[in-house]
Design a protein around this motif. Sequence first.
Motif, PDB file in Angstrom:
ATOM      1  N   ARG A  86      -1.569  -1.641 -10.528  1.00 55.35           N
ATOM      2  CA  ARG A  86      -0.363  -1.587  -9.699  1.00 55.35           C
ATOM      3  C   ARG A  86      -0.459  -2.666  -8.629  1.00 55.35           C
ATOM      4  O   ARG A  86      -1.487  -3.322  -8.470  1.00 55.35           O
ATOM      5  CB  ARG A  86      -0.200  -0.197  -9.068  1.00 55.35           C
ATOM      6  N   SER A  87       0.627  -2.853  -7.882  1.00 53.50           N
ATOM      7  CA  SER A  87       0.725  -3.975  -6.953  1.00 53.50           C
ATOM      8  C   SER A  87       0.645  -3.515  -5.501  1.00 53.50           C
ATOM      9  O   SER A  87       1.499  -2.770  -5.022  1.00 53.50           O
ATOM     10  CB  SER A  87       2.048  -4.717  -7.178  1.00 53.50           C
ATOM     11  N   TYR A  88      -0.354  -3.993  -4.816  1.00 50.03           N
ATOM     12  CA  TYR A  88      -0.472  -3.774  -3.372  1.00 50.03           C
ATOM     13  C   TYR A  88       0.689  -4.437  -2.637  1.00 50.03           C
ATOM     14  O   TYR A  88       1.254  -3.869  -1.700  1.00 50.03           O
ATOM     15  CB  TYR A  88      -1.815  -4.346  -2.916  1.00 50.03           C
ATOM     16  N   GLN A  89       1.078  -5.618  -3.078  1.00 52.15           N
ATOM     17  CA  GLN A  89       2.166  -6.347  -2.433  1.00 52.15           C
ATOM     18  C   GLN A  89       3.471  -5.563  -2.519  1.00 52.15           C
ATOM     19  O   GLN A  89       4.192  -5.417  -1.527  1.00 52.15           O
ATOM     20  CB  GLN A  89       2.337  -7.725  -3.091  1.00 52.15           C
ATOM     21  N   GLU A  90       3.787  -5.047  -3.698  1.00 52.09           N
ATOM     22  CA  GLU A  90       5.058  -4.364  -3.892  1.00 52.09           C
ATOM     23  C   GLU A  90       5.063  -2.949  -3.324  1.00 52.09           C
ATOM     24  O   GLU A  90       6.076  -2.503  -2.761  1.00 52.09           O
ATOM     25  CB  GLU A  90       5.387  -4.306  -5.385  1.00 52.09           C
ATOM     26  N   GLU A  91       3.968  -2.229  -3.446  1.00 54.14           N
ATOM     27  CA  GLU A  91       3.951  -0.812  -3.095  1.00 54.14           C
ATOM     28  C   GLU A  91       3.489  -0.538  -1.675  1.00 54.14           C
ATOM     29  O   GLU A  91       3.706   0.554  -1.157  1.00 54.14           O
ATOM     30  CB  GLU A  91       3.077  -0.046  -4.088  1.00 54.14           C
ATOM     31  N   VAL A  92       2.848  -1.528  -1.055  1.00 51.70           N
ATOM     32  CA  VAL A  92       2.340  -1.316   0.304  1.00 51.70           C
ATOM     33  C   VAL A  92       2.873  -2.390   1.255  1.00 51.70           C
ATOM     34  O   VAL A  92       3.562  -2.066   2.226  1.00 51.70           O
ATOM     35  CB  VAL A  92       0.791  -1.307   0.321  1.00 51.70           C
ATOM     36  N   PRO A 181      -7.229  -2.576  -0.314  1.00 49.87           N
ATOM     37  CA  PRO A 181      -6.161  -3.005  -1.234  1.00 49.87           C
ATOM     38  C   PRO A 181      -6.627  -3.222  -2.675  1.00 49.87           C
ATOM     39  O   PRO A 181      -5.908  -2.878  -3.611  1.00 49.87           O
ATOM     40  CB  PRO A 181      -5.674  -4.319  -0.616  1.00 49.87           C
ATOM     41  N   TRP A 182      -7.807  -3.817  -2.858  1.00 50.67           N
ATOM     42  CA  TRP A 182      -8.282  -4.013  -4.231  1.00 50.67           C
ATOM     43  C   TRP A 182      -8.486  -2.665  -4.915  1.00 50.67           C
ATOM     44  O   TRP A 182      -8.109  -2.488  -6.079  1.00 50.67           O
ATOM     45  CB  TRP A 182      -9.589  -4.812  -4.241  1.00 50.67           C
ATOM     46  N   GLY A 183      -9.043  -1.710  -4.212  1.00 48.23           N
ATOM     47  CA  GLY A 183      -9.207  -0.374  -4.779  1.00 48.23           C
ATOM     48  C   GLY A 183      -7.874   0.259  -5.114  1.00 48.23           C
ATOM     49  O   GLY A 183      -7.742   0.958  -6.127  1.00 48.23           O
ATOM     50  N   TYR A 184      -6.861   0.009  -4.270  1.00 46.57           N
ATOM     51  CA  TYR A 184      -5.525   0.547  -4.550  1.00 46.57           C
ATOM     52  C   TYR A 184      -4.978  -0.035  -5.846  1.00 46.57           C
ATOM     53  O   TYR A 184      -4.480   0.691  -6.708  1.00 46.57           O
ATOM     54  CB  TYR A 184      -4.570   0.243  -3.394  1.00 46.57           C
ATOM     55  N   GLU A 185      -5.076  -1.347  -5.994  1.00 48.26           N
ATOM     56  CA  GLU A 185      -4.507  -1.994  -7.176  1.00 48.26           C
ATOM     57  C   GLU A 185      -5.232  -1.598  -8.460  1.00 48.26           C
ATOM     58  O   GLU A 185      -4.618  -1.503  -9.527  1.00 48.26           O
ATOM     59  CB  GLU A 185      -4.550  -3.513  -7.018  1.00 48.26           C
ATOM     60  N   HIS A 186      -6.524  -1.370  -8.365  1.00 51.96           N
ATOM     61  CA  HIS A 186      -7.316  -1.096  -9.563  1.00 51.96           C
ATOM     62  C   HIS A 186      -7.616   0.393  -9.740  1.00 51.96           C
ATOM     63  O   HIS A 186      -8.336   0.774 -10.661  1.00 51.96           O
ATOM     64  CB  HIS A 186      -8.623  -1.889  -9.506  1.00 51.96           C
ATOM     65  N   ILE A 187      -7.029   1.225  -8.865  1.00 52.24           N
ATOM     66  CA  ILE A 187      -7.254   2.684  -8.886  1.00 52.24           C
ATOM     67  C   ILE A 187      -8.761   2.942  -8.924  1.00 52.24           C
ATOM     68  O   ILE A 187      -9.303   3.595  -9.810  1.00 52.24           O
ATOM     69  CB  ILE A 187      -6.508   3.367 -10.058  1.00 52.24           C
ATOM     70  N   GLU A 188      -9.420   2.432  -7.906  1.00 53.39           N
ATOM     71  CA  GLU A 188     -10.877   2.398  -7.861  1.00 53.39           C
ATOM     72  C   GLU A 188     -11.391   2.891  -6.504  1.00 53.39           C
ATOM     73  O   GLU A 188     -10.774   2.632  -5.473  1.00 53.39           O
ATOM     74  CB  GLU A 188     -11.363   0.960  -8.135  1.00 53.39           C
ATOM     75  N   ARG A 189     -12.507   3.563  -6.523  1.00 51.10           N
ATOM     76  CA  ARG A 189     -13.107   4.112  -5.312  1.00 51.10           C
ATOM     77  C   ARG A 189     -13.873   3.056  -4.516  1.00 51.10           C
ATOM     78  O   ARG A 189     -13.920   3.090  -3.287  1.00 51.10           O
ATOM     79  CB  ARG A 189     -14.056   5.253  -5.694  1.00 51.10           C
ATOM     80  N   TRP A 190     -14.504   2.120  -5.228  1.00 49.37           N
ATOM     81  CA  TRP A 190     -15.400   1.159  -4.610  1.00 49.37           C
ATOM     82  C   TRP A 190     -14.710  -0.169  -4.320  1.00 49.37           C
ATOM     83  O   TRP A 190     -13.564  -0.398  -4.688  1.00 49.37           O
ATOM     84  CB  TRP A 190     -16.591   0.913  -5.533  1.00 49.37           C
ATOM     85  N   THR A 191     -15.485  -1.056  -3.674  1.00 51.85           N
ATOM     86  CA  THR A 191     -15.068  -2.450  -3.505  1.00 51.85           C
ATOM     87  C   THR A 191     -15.412  -3.213  -4.781  1.00 51.85           C
ATOM     88  O   THR A 191     -16.094  -2.684  -5.669  1.00 51.85           O
ATOM     89  CB  THR A 191     -15.809  -3.100  -2.329  1.00 51.85           C
TER      90      THR A 191
END
Length: 369
Positions: A86-92, A181-191
Amino acid sequence: LTAAMRKRYAQVCLFLACLRWLVPELAFSTRASPMLHRARSLASVIPKLPRTRMAASPRSYHIGTAGQPWGAAEATQWLSERKKARSYQEEVVAKVESLRESFDVVQYGALSYDGGAIAHPLFAVKTKSWRADRPSVLVTGGVHGYETSGVQGALRFLTEGHALRYAAKGFNIVVAPCVSPWGYEHIERWTPEAVDPNRSFRTEADDCPAQESAALQRLLSSCDVSRWACHVDLHETTDTDESEFRMAKAARDGQASEPGTIPDGFYLCGDERNLQLDFQRFVIEGVRRVTHIAPADPDGTIIGSLVVSEGIIAYDYAALGLCGSVTNSPFTTTTEVYPDSPRATDELCNQAQVASVTSALDYLIQSRA
């Protein structure tokens, strides 16, 4: 009861809880064995116990060698398997930018990983007319980027007028809606470096092992607040905690992965050094109007931690490097929404996060009166 009897009773309760979860979902034909019929009858009269989802055993992760911590090769393999969803730019960012007329929008840093191949700006939103004599409140979301309602709930607190309403009541408010933001885009807990940002907060920003954590601490230093009034850190507990992230963590650290449970419902994690139980209970009651509160497991715990009051557990924030430790606020809490519950929806999860923040602020107002 003796200690041995209490232990056996807890084991029986755990077995019955599992039976209550599994047996009603079995398809019983006319040829089903008498034992299964008796088991189904037994399940129908078991007292209502918490229904937690148990992981299968044995557990292993596909990256690394059992018992050996990851090296650079394993971390690189792990990163190569992450996919943007998903997109950090578009959704956040787009939602943050829309707030500039009513708030001060601050870019407080930028992430840069993999030689700049991974880069994201970091934004915070502050109420205007910031005054040193007002109580200052911090709201953080998306420290674990995959926990969607933490991000969207923080944004809803801003976009639906709640932040402005409480600013009019005399609060300074700063919201960092998506710390990772990277975790948001990749649906991830870590960096991208396989580091948990919510175990990476330190006394000094330069000592933080995660860029996300260091940047947030520098933001707070720039606010020049001598004493924060409150900090609400918005999180989720999801089924993927058990099916993916706990196993990945164990593999990364060269440890065995033990099966765990996922609580069905909302709960809070307070700071065991400064629990402020009345405050935590007030927030629980505010959220209860929106969604259900997680029951304890049969052993009196939630995710392995003792339940100190309904829906409330406690961690040592500073010792674990949690985001909740970044301020000197007397009132701090970490929310945990369960989005995978059959009783929950995305909308309810977002509303529960907003209710957590507004309830915390209502408690401050009530205490101040």
